[in-house]
Design a protein around this motif. Structure first.
Motif, mmCIF file in Angstrom:
data_model
loop_
_atom_site.group_PDB
_atom_site.id
_atom_site.type_symbol
_atom_site.label_atom_id
_atom_site.label_comp_id
_atom_site.label_asym_id
_atom_site.label_seq_id
_atom_site.Cartn_x
_atom_site.Cartn_y
_atom_site.Cartn_z
ATOM 1 N N ASN A 89 -24.581 25.804 20.186
ATOM 2 C CA ASN A 89 -23.968 25.987 18.866
ATOM 3 C C ASN A 89 -22.953 27.112 18.902
ATOM 4 O O ASN A 89 -21.902 27.050 18.248
ATOM 5 C CB ASN A 89 -25.040 26.281 17.811
ATOM 6 N N ALA A 90 -23.263 28.158 19.672
ATOM 7 C CA ALA A 90 -22.331 29.289 19.790
ATOM 8 C C ALA A 90 -21.031 28.843 20.439
ATOM 9 O O ALA A 90 -19.940 29.286 20.043
ATOM 10 C CB ALA A 90 -22.976 30.410 20.598
ATOM 11 N N THR A 91 -21.119 27.957 21.436
ATOM 12 C CA THR A 91 -19.903 27.418 22.070
ATOM 13 C C THR A 91 -19.077 26.640 21.061
ATOM 14 O O THR A 91 -17.850 26.800 20.978
ATOM 15 C CB THR A 91 -20.271 26.493 23.241
ATOM 16 N N MET A 92 -19.739 25.796 20.282
ATOM 17 C CA MET A 92 -19.037 24.997 19.284
ATOM 18 C C MET A 92 -18.392 25.894 18.224
ATOM 19 O O MET A 92 -17.269 25.628 17.788
ATOM 20 C CB MET A 92 -19.999 23.997 18.649
ATOM 21 N N ASP A 93 -19.091 26.962 17.839
ATOM 22 C CA ASP A 93 -18.516 27.901 16.874
ATOM 23 C C ASP A 93 -17.298 28.606 17.473
ATOM 24 O O ASP A 93 -16.310 28.854 16.779
ATOM 25 C CB ASP A 93 -19.555 28.940 16.453
ATOM 26 N N TRP A 94 -17.388 28.929 18.766
ATOM 27 C CA TRP A 94 -16.264 29.574 19.452
ATOM 28 C C TRP A 94 -15.031 28.670 19.461
ATOM 29 O O TRP A 94 -13.901 29.128 19.360
ATOM 30 C CB TRP A 94 -16.689 29.909 20.883
ATOM 31 N N LEU A 95 -15.265 27.367 19.548
ATOM 32 C CA LEU A 95 -14.158 26.401 19.578
ATOM 33 C C LEU A 95 -13.586 26.109 18.190
ATOM 34 O O LEU A 95 -12.510 25.509 18.078
ATOM 35 C CB LEU A 95 -14.629 25.085 20.200
ATOM 36 N N THR A 96 -14.285 26.545 17.147
ATOM 37 C CA THR A 96 -13.850 26.255 15.788
ATOM 38 C C THR A 96 -12.488 26.885 15.495
ATOM 39 O O THR A 96 -12.214 28.010 15.898
ATOM 40 C CB THR A 96 -14.884 26.794 14.769
ATOM 41 N N GLY A 97 -11.646 26.140 14.793
ATOM 42 C CA GLY A 97 -10.361 26.683 14.374
ATOM 43 C C GLY A 97 -9.172 25.971 14.981
ATOM 44 O O GLY A 97 -9.283 24.848 15.478
ATOM 45 N N LYS A 98 -8.046 26.647 14.953
ATOM 46 C CA LYS A 98 -6.775 26.055 15.370
ATOM 47 C C LYS A 98 -6.490 26.353 16.834
ATOM 48 O O LYS A 98 -6.620 27.482 17.295
ATOM 49 C CB LYS A 98 -5.631 26.596 14.499
ATOM 50 N N TRP A 99 -6.053 25.310 17.548
ATOM 51 C CA TRP A 99 -5.701 25.429 18.965
ATOM 52 C C TRP A 99 -4.350 24.777 19.223
ATOM 53 O O TRP A 99 -3.983 23.794 18.576
ATOM 54 C CB TRP A 99 -6.760 24.753 19.838
ATOM 55 N N PHE A 100 -3.646 25.315 20.194
ATOM 56 C CA PHE A 100 -2.357 24.776 20.611
ATOM 57 C C PHE A 100 -2.467 24.188 22.015
ATOM 58 O O PHE A 100 -3.083 24.778 22.894
ATOM 59 C CB PHE A 100 -1.283 25.866 20.616
ATOM 60 N N TYR A 101 -1.884 23.010 22.186
ATOM 61 C CA TYR A 101 -1.774 22.403 23.510
ATOM 62 C C TYR A 101 -0.641 23.110 24.234
ATOM 63 O O TYR A 101 0.508 23.105 23.784
ATOM 64 C CB TYR A 101 -1.492 20.907 23.371
ATOM 65 N N ILE A 102 -0.955 23.740 25.379
ATOM 66 C CA ILE A 102 0.033 24.514 26.125
ATOM 67 C C ILE A 102 0.678 23.688 27.233
ATOM 68 O O ILE A 102 1.899 23.677 27.394
ATOM 69 C CB ILE A 102 -0.606 25.776 26.733
ATOM 70 N N GLY A 103 -0.158 22.995 27.995
ATOM 71 C CA GLY A 103 0.394 22.208 29.090
ATOM 72 C C GLY A 103 -0.683 21.429 29.804
ATOM 73 O O GLY A 103 -1.876 21.595 29.546
ATOM 74 N N SER A 104 -0.268 20.576 30.727
ATOM 75 C CA SER A 104 -1.224 19.761 31.481
ATOM 76 C C SER A 104 -0.571 19.224 32.738
ATOM 77 O O SER A 104 0.650 19.239 32.888
ATOM 78 C CB SER A 104 -1.725 18.591 30.622
ATOM 79 N N ALA A 105 -1.434 18.751 33.636
ATOM 80 C CA ALA A 105 -0.955 18.079 34.845
ATOM 81 C C ALA A 105 -1.975 17.028 35.238
ATOM 82 O O ALA A 105 -3.169 17.324 35.351
ATOM 83 C CB ALA A 105 -0.754 19.073 35.978
ATOM 84 N N PHE A 106 -1.520 15.806 35.398
ATOM 85 C CA PHE A 106 -2.391 14.700 35.797
ATOM 86 C C PHE A 106 -1.764 13.988 36.984
ATOM 87 O O PHE A 106 -0.551 13.797 37.039
ATOM 88 C CB PHE A 106 -2.565 13.705 34.646
ATOM 89 N N ARG A 107 -2.586 13.567 37.921
ATOM 90 C CA ARG A 107 -2.092 12.799 39.052
ATOM 91 C C ARG A 107 -1.729 11.375 38.639
ATOM 92 O O ARG A 107 -0.920 10.729 39.289
ATOM 93 C CB ARG A 107 -3.148 12.767 40.154
ATOM 94 N N ASN A 108 -2.330 10.893 37.578
ATOM 95 C CA ASN A 108 -2.047 9.542 37.109
ATOM 96 C C ASN A 108 -0.639 9.487 36.510
ATOM 97 O O ASN A 108 -0.373 10.154 35.512
ATOM 98 C CB ASN A 108 -3.088 9.137 36.059
ATOM 99 N N PRO A 109 0.291 8.732 37.086
ATOM 100 C CA PRO A 109 1.673 8.690 36.596
ATOM 101 C C PRO A 109 1.780 8.257 35.138
ATOM 102 O O PRO A 109 2.636 8.756 34.406
ATOM 103 C CB PRO A 109 2.346 7.662 37.521
#
Length: 202
Positions: A34-54
């Motif tokens: 529950n503490a993890t879920m509370d920590w995740l609560t709120g607004k987040w921004f997608y910064i970047g990503s990398a996937f091998r799948n084209p």
């Protein structure tokens, strides 16, 4: 957000167990409490990503900017997601649900009648997290990076790049968002005003 979940996941733990220098700061969250879920609560921004799948890399390049809100539902083992993406200079809004598998530290989302999974990863910096995924082994491994601000510090960025290197992806394969291209601000403000009125009326 849908793009970032459109992966069938196999665990990355065998890769991370190698304990190369780039992997030292990476911690897999298990169990998710529950503490993890509370920590995740709120607004987040997608910064970047990398996937091998084209296919997913191509889709990632279409996302000019993205942010979302997590709202926990502890008893249901779920996170409610309100997601705002800017694609082709237009704001796309979506509301969905993420399932939490507490014991193994994974999160999942239903897309096109399939359940897609991602491992929740935390590094030493508070208010940043990563989602790690692979499909058919390591061939299509991928990581996406999120923060509570649209811009991260050089040190935070370096940790993300270290993780990318840890799982065998080159920095040149990373796709970044650009907060300056965000077109969802007005819609977000409208939703905030509507939610405020609903709260006042209740």
């Amino acid at each position: 957000m849908a793009l970032l979940w459109a992966l069938t996941v196999l665990s990355l733990l065998p890769l991370l167990d190698a304990q190369s220098p780039e992997c030292v700061n990476l911690t897999t969250v298990a169990p998710i409490t529950n503490a993890t879920m509370d920590w995740l609560t709120g607004k987040w921004f997608y910064i970047g990503s990398a996937f091998r799948n084209p296919e997913y890399n191509e889709s990632a390049r279409m996302i000019q900017a993205a942010f979302f809100y997590f709202e926990p539902r502890h008893a249901e083992d779920k996170l409610i997601v309100r997601d705002y993406q800017t694609i082709a200079d237009k704001c796309i809004y979506n509301r969905s649900t993420i399932n939490i598998y507490r014991q193994n530290g994974t999160m999942s989302k239903i897309e096109s009648d399939r359940e897609h999974f991602a491992d929740l990863l935390l590094n030493k910096h508070l208010r940043t997290f990563m989602l790690a995924a692979s499909w058919n082994g390591t061939k299509n491994v991928g990581v996406s990076f999120y923060a509570d601000k649209p811009e991260v510090t050089q040190e935070q960025k370096k940790e993300f790049l270290d993780v990318i290197k840890c799982i065998g992806i080159q920095e040149s394969e990373v796709t970044y968002s650009d907060e300056k291209k965000d077109m969802c601000g007005p819609l977000e403000k409208q939703h905030q005003e509507e939610r405020k009125k609903e709260t006042e009326a209740s």
